[in-house]
Scaffold this motif. Structure first.
Motif, PDB file in Angstrom:
ATOM      1  N   ARG A 183       0.281   4.663  20.856  1.00 45.21           N
ATOM      2  CA  ARG A 183      -0.787   5.521  20.325  1.00 45.21           C
ATOM      3  C   ARG A 183      -0.669   5.715  18.826  1.00 45.21           C
ATOM      4  O   ARG A 183      -1.660   6.010  18.142  1.00 45.21           O
ATOM      5  N   PHE A 184       0.541   5.569  18.305  1.00 45.00           N
ATOM      6  CA  PHE A 184       0.784   5.894  16.907  1.00 45.00           C
ATOM      7  C   PHE A 184       1.132   4.671  16.065  1.00 45.00           C
ATOM      8  O   PHE A 184       1.682   4.812  14.965  1.00 45.00           O
ATOM      9  N   GLU A 185       0.799   3.487  16.548  1.00 45.82           N
ATOM     10  CA  GLU A 185       1.107   2.285  15.787  1.00 45.82           C
ATOM     11  C   GLU A 185       0.274   2.240  14.506  1.00 45.82           C
ATOM     12  O   GLU A 185      -0.944   2.430  14.529  1.00 45.82           O
ATOM     13  N   ALA A 186       0.945   2.011  13.376  1.00 48.67           N
ATOM     14  CA  ALA A 186       0.272   1.966  12.083  1.00 48.67           C
ATOM     15  C   ALA A 186       1.267   1.493  11.037  1.00 48.67           C
ATOM     16  O   ALA A 186       2.483   1.497  11.264  1.00 48.67           O
ATOM     17  N   ASP A 187       0.751   1.103   9.901  1.00 47.67           N
ATOM     18  CA  ASP A 187       1.616   0.817   8.759  1.00 47.67           C
ATOM     19  C   ASP A 187       1.972   2.097   8.008  1.00 47.67           C
ATOM     20  O   ASP A 187       3.086   2.240   7.498  1.00 47.67           O
ATOM     21  N   LEU A 188       1.010   3.034   7.943  1.00 48.77           N
ATOM     22  CA  LEU A 188       1.254   4.321   7.295  1.00 48.77           C
ATOM     23  C   LEU A 188       0.545   5.402   8.083  1.00 48.77           C
ATOM     24  O   LEU A 188      -0.636   5.269   8.418  1.00 48.77           O
ATOM     25  N   ALA A 189       1.278   6.481   8.383  1.00 48.57           N
ATOM     26  CA  ALA A 189       0.718   7.596   9.141  1.00 48.57           C
ATOM     27  C   ALA A 189       0.872   8.892   8.357  1.00 48.57           C
ATOM     28  O   ALA A 189       1.867   9.091   7.647  1.00 48.57           O
ATOM     29  N   LEU A 190      -0.104   9.754   8.503  1.00 50.02           N
ATOM     30  CA  LEU A 190      -0.094  11.063   7.849  1.00 50.02           C
ATOM     31  C   LEU A 190      -0.469  12.109   8.873  1.00 50.02           C
ATOM     32  O   LEU A 190      -1.438  11.939   9.625  1.00 50.02           O
ATOM     33  N   ALA A 210      -5.654   3.237   1.616  1.00 56.78           N
ATOM     34  CA  ALA A 210      -6.253   2.567   2.774  1.00 56.78           C
ATOM     35  C   ALA A 210      -7.377   1.641   2.328  1.00 56.78           C
ATOM     36  O   ALA A 210      -7.511   0.512   2.827  1.00 56.78           O
ATOM     37  N   ALA A 211      -8.187   2.098   1.377  1.00 58.13           N
ATOM     38  CA  ALA A 211      -9.267   1.256   0.878  1.00 58.13           C
ATOM     39  C   ALA A 211      -8.724   0.051   0.108  1.00 58.13           C
ATOM     40  O   ALA A 211      -9.318  -1.038   0.135  1.00 58.13           O
ATOM     41  N   GLN A 212      -7.581   0.222  -0.552  1.00 60.46           N
ATOM     42  CA  GLN A 212      -6.995  -0.863  -1.342  1.00 60.46           C
ATOM     43  C   GLN A 212      -6.270  -1.887  -0.472  1.00 60.46           C
ATOM     44  O   GLN A 212      -6.047  -3.018  -0.908  1.00 60.46           O
ATOM     45  N   LEU A 213      -5.886  -1.483   0.746  1.00 60.31           N
ATOM     46  CA  LEU A 213      -5.134  -2.372   1.648  1.00 60.31           C
ATOM     47  C   LEU A 213      -5.901  -2.506   2.960  1.00 60.31           C
ATOM     48  O   LEU A 213      -5.478  -2.005   4.008  1.00 60.31           O
ATOM     49  N   VAL A 302      14.057   8.600   0.222  1.00 60.42           N
ATOM     50  CA  VAL A 302      12.624   8.861   0.248  1.00 60.42           C
ATOM     51  C   VAL A 302      11.978   8.011  -0.832  1.00 60.42           C
ATOM     52  O   VAL A 302      12.608   7.697  -1.851  1.00 60.42           O
ATOM     53  N   LEU A 303      10.734   7.612  -0.615  1.00 61.31           N
ATOM     54  CA  LEU A 303       9.957   6.908  -1.629  1.00 61.31           C
ATOM     55  C   LEU A 303       8.959   7.892  -2.228  1.00 61.31           C
ATOM     56  O   LEU A 303       8.293   8.638  -1.496  1.00 61.31           O
ATOM     57  N   VAL A 304       8.858   7.908  -3.558  1.00 64.77           N
ATOM     58  CA  VAL A 304       8.035   8.896  -4.254  1.00 64.77           C
ATOM     59  C   VAL A 304       6.886   8.192  -4.963  1.00 64.77           C
ATOM     60  O   VAL A 304       7.089   7.219  -5.693  1.00 64.77           O
ATOM     61  N   ALA A 305       5.672   8.709  -4.751  1.00 64.66           N
ATOM     62  CA  ALA A 305       4.466   8.116  -5.327  1.00 64.66           C
ATOM     63  C   ALA A 305       3.794   9.102  -6.278  1.00 64.66           C
ATOM     64  O   ALA A 305       3.612  10.275  -5.942  1.00 64.66           O
ATOM     65  N   ARG A 306       3.401   8.608  -7.436  1.00 58.91           N
ATOM     66  CA  ARG A 306       2.689   9.453  -8.402  1.00 58.91           C
ATOM     67  C   ARG A 306       1.202   9.534  -8.110  1.00 58.91           C
ATOM     68  O   ARG A 306       0.539  10.486  -8.516  1.00 58.91           O
ATOM     69  N   ASP A 307       0.667   8.520  -7.420  1.00 58.68           N
ATOM     70  CA  ASP A 307      -0.762   8.493  -7.111  1.00 58.68           C
ATOM     71  C   ASP A 307      -0.992   7.497  -5.968  1.00 58.68           C
ATOM     72  O   ASP A 307      -0.044   6.910  -5.431  1.00 58.68           O
ATOM     73  N   GLY A 308      -2.260   7.306  -5.632  1.00 61.01           N
ATOM     74  CA  GLY A 308      -2.574   6.412  -4.536  1.00 61.01           C
ATOM     75  C   GLY A 308      -2.213   4.968  -4.800  1.00 61.01           C
ATOM     76  O   GLY A 308      -1.853   4.230  -3.864  1.00 61.01           O
ATOM     77  N   ALA A 309      -2.309   4.547  -6.064  1.00 56.33           N
ATOM     78  CA  ALA A 309      -1.921   3.172  -6.392  1.00 56.33           C
ATOM     79  C   ALA A 309      -0.447   2.950  -6.113  1.00 56.33           C
ATOM     80  O   ALA A 309      -0.046   1.884  -5.627  1.00 56.33           O
ATOM     81  N   ASP A 310       0.380   3.955  -6.405  1.00 60.85           N
ATOM     82  CA  ASP A 310       1.810   3.855  -6.089  1.00 60.85           C
ATOM     83  C   ASP A 310       2.025   3.730  -4.585  1.00 60.85           C
ATOM     84  O   ASP A 310       2.870   2.953  -4.130  1.00 60.85           O
ATOM     85  N   VAL A 311       1.281   4.514  -3.805  1.00 62.22           N
ATOM     86  CA  VAL A 311       1.426   4.440  -2.354  1.00 62.22           C
ATOM     87  C   VAL A 311       1.105   3.035  -1.866  1.00 62.22           C
ATOM     88  O   VAL A 311       1.847   2.441  -1.065  1.00 62.22           O
ATOM     89  N   ALA A 312       0.013   2.481  -2.357  1.00 57.36           N
ATOM     90  CA  ALA A 312      -0.378   1.134  -1.943  1.00 57.36           C
ATOM     91  C   ALA A 312       0.682   0.109  -2.322  1.00 57.36           C
ATOM     92  O   ALA A 312       1.023  -0.779  -1.523  1.00 57.36           O
ATOM     93  N   ALA A 316       2.850  -1.988   0.387  1.00 58.34           N
ATOM     94  CA  ALA A 316       2.695  -3.444   0.399  1.00 58.34           C
ATOM     95  C   ALA A 316       4.033  -4.161   0.296  1.00 58.34           C
ATOM     96  O   ALA A 316       4.210  -5.253   0.854  1.00 58.34           O
ATOM     97  N   GLY A 317       4.988  -3.550  -0.400  1.00 60.57           N
ATOM     98  CA  GLY A 317       6.286  -4.191  -0.586  1.00 60.57           C
ATOM     99  C   GLY A 317       7.381  -3.700   0.336  1.00 60.57           C
ATOM    100  O   GLY A 317       8.561  -4.038   0.139  1.00 60.57           O
ATOM    101  N   LEU A 318       7.020  -2.900   1.337  1.00 60.18           N
ATOM    102  CA  LEU A 318       8.020  -2.260   2.199  1.00 60.18           C
ATOM    103  C   LEU A 318       8.320  -3.138   3.414  1.00 60.18           C
ATOM    104  O   LEU A 318       7.495  -3.277   4.314  1.00 60.18           O
ATOM    105  N   SER A 319       9.499  -3.700   3.445  1.00 58.64           N
ATOM    106  CA  SER A 319       9.914  -4.504   4.596  1.00 58.64           C
ATOM    107  C   SER A 319      10.409  -3.591   5.714  1.00 58.64           C
ATOM    108  O   SER A 319      10.839  -2.462   5.466  1.00 58.64           O
ATOM    109  N   PRO A 320      10.376  -4.067   6.953  1.00 59.27           N
ATOM    110  CA  PRO A 320      10.922  -3.262   8.052  1.00 59.27           C
ATOM    111  C   PRO A 320      12.387  -2.896   7.829  1.00 59.27           C
ATOM    112  O   PRO A 320      12.807  -1.784   8.172  1.00 59.27           O
TER     113      PRO A 320
END
Length: 362
Positions: A183-190, A210-213, A302-312, A316-320
């Motif tokens: 039910r919760f399969e995703a690349d990123l969940a909030l 989400a729009a960028q990826l 933890v990974l820290v993002a300054r904005d949505g571009a950082d999150v994307a 995108a570069g996060l391996s399992p």
């Protein structure tokens, strides 16, 4: 010692992000021998969405959200050693605070426990007749679940006798690794309710990536999102009860934390979700806010993002493999330094120190 605690809800996390915090702190205090009664109004459909049974470590009293119901529970304040009014009950907040001051014994420890200090302080700055501002002379201390030095300094500046942060934490018996759930399969969940002072940040840190990826899957849990326009790769699933939080955190590649505007501005305010995710060994991406390094090490735990571009970019570069390593490191850190047992010890020491000062002043 007896504690009367007037809060939003212990039994339900429905539109009530403080539930996990209350449960963790009070369960830990009960282990130190405190006899706790939690008073919560029957309001906002929370009793129809309970996610725990009444616990054995606190007495739960659900009262009608009426004037008679209010009087009945305030009458019990006079029989306790410690009386706590939490912020954000949502029903009779002013009357509850006035009643706690008026009904408690002269020798009782009287506490305002602020679970949204940034918002409360903003209100106080704009309203000289604010009930918390008027009550500070009669309160022994203010406890907060976040805020750090900016909140402490602000409360002391308003005249609080003491202000001490007691941060969110982890109850490892409640939040821990769990099997993945389709039910919760995703690349990123909030997991976040839709609130006016957080919606803009969620648009930036979640919907923009989400729009960028478009080839990645995004999962949004929480109340209020049913009519929000979203990219096609975002799946909104509504309220997620606490019983499902572990699977929600463990299934996606990464989970996201987005602070509310006020919390991000003031810093030093990790949400309960931060510790829930870390306790489940989830790879957490959080928006940037001052003080994060006090709780988790950026880039390692933890990974820290300054904005949505950082999150994307991070996603995108996060391996399992890296996601698992970050999640395991976060879990080790919170188990060592940020459990509710440790927070309970802190609060117990605060109470004992007050008792000692009271005896010395007698």
């Amino acid at each position: 010692m007896k504690i009367a605690f007037y809060g939003s809800s212990l039994l339900s996390s429905y539109w009530n992000g403080a539930a996990t915090y209350y449960r963790g702190i009070l369960k830990a205090l009960a282990s130190h021998g405190y006899d706790i009664t939690f008073y919560e109004p029957d309001a906002f459909d929370r009793q129809q969405h309970r996610d725990i049974d009444p616990p054995d470590w606190a007495r739960s009293v659900v009262y009608p959200a009426t004037a008679d119901g209010l009087r009945s529970v305030l009458a019990e304040a006079g029989g306790t050693d410690i009386v706590v009014k939490a912020s954000g009950v949502g029903v009779f907040d002013r009357e509850l605070l006035d009643g706690v001051v008026a009904q408690s014994r002269p020798d009782a420890l009287r506490i305002f426990w602020d679970v949204d200090a940034a918002a409360t302080l903003d209100e106080m700055r704009g309203d000289p007749s604010h009930p918390v501002l008027r009550a500070l002379d009669d309160l022994d201390m203010v406890l907060t679940y976040g805020g750090g030095p900016p909140v402490v300094d602000a409360y002391l500046g308003f005249g609080a006798a003491q202000c001490i942060p007691v941060y969110n934490a982890l109850d490892p018996e409640t939040h821990h690794p769990a099997p993945a759930d389709p039910r919760f399969e995703a690349d990123l969940a909030l997991l976040a309710n839709r609130l006016p002072d957080r919606e803009g940040r969620i648009e930036e840190f979640f919907l923009r990536p989400a729009a960028q990826l478009p080839n990645r899957r995004f999962l949004l849990g929480g109340n209020g999102w049913h009519d929000k326009p979203m990219p096609e790769n975002v799946r909104a699933i509504g309220h997620v009860g606490t019983a499902d939080h572990n699977s929600f955190n463990c299934t996606p590649r990464a989970v996201l934390n987005v602070a509310r505007d006020s919390m991000a501005h003031i810093g030093f305010s990790p949400a309960t979700r931060v510790f829930e995710a870390a306790g489940a060994a989830a790879c957490l991406i959080t928006d940037a806010w001052e003080g994060i390094e006090l709780f988790l090490a950026p880039d390692e735990e933890v990974l820290v993002a300054r904005d949505g571009a950082d999150v994307a970019e991070l996603l995108a570069g996060l391996s399992p493999e890296r996601a698992r390593a970050i999640g395991e490191a976060a879990k080790r850190r919170v188990l060592a330094e940020h459990t509710y047992d440790l927070r309970g010890q802190q609060v117990h020491r605060i109470f004992e120190a007050h008792r000692q000062r009271t005896r010395e002043a007698a």
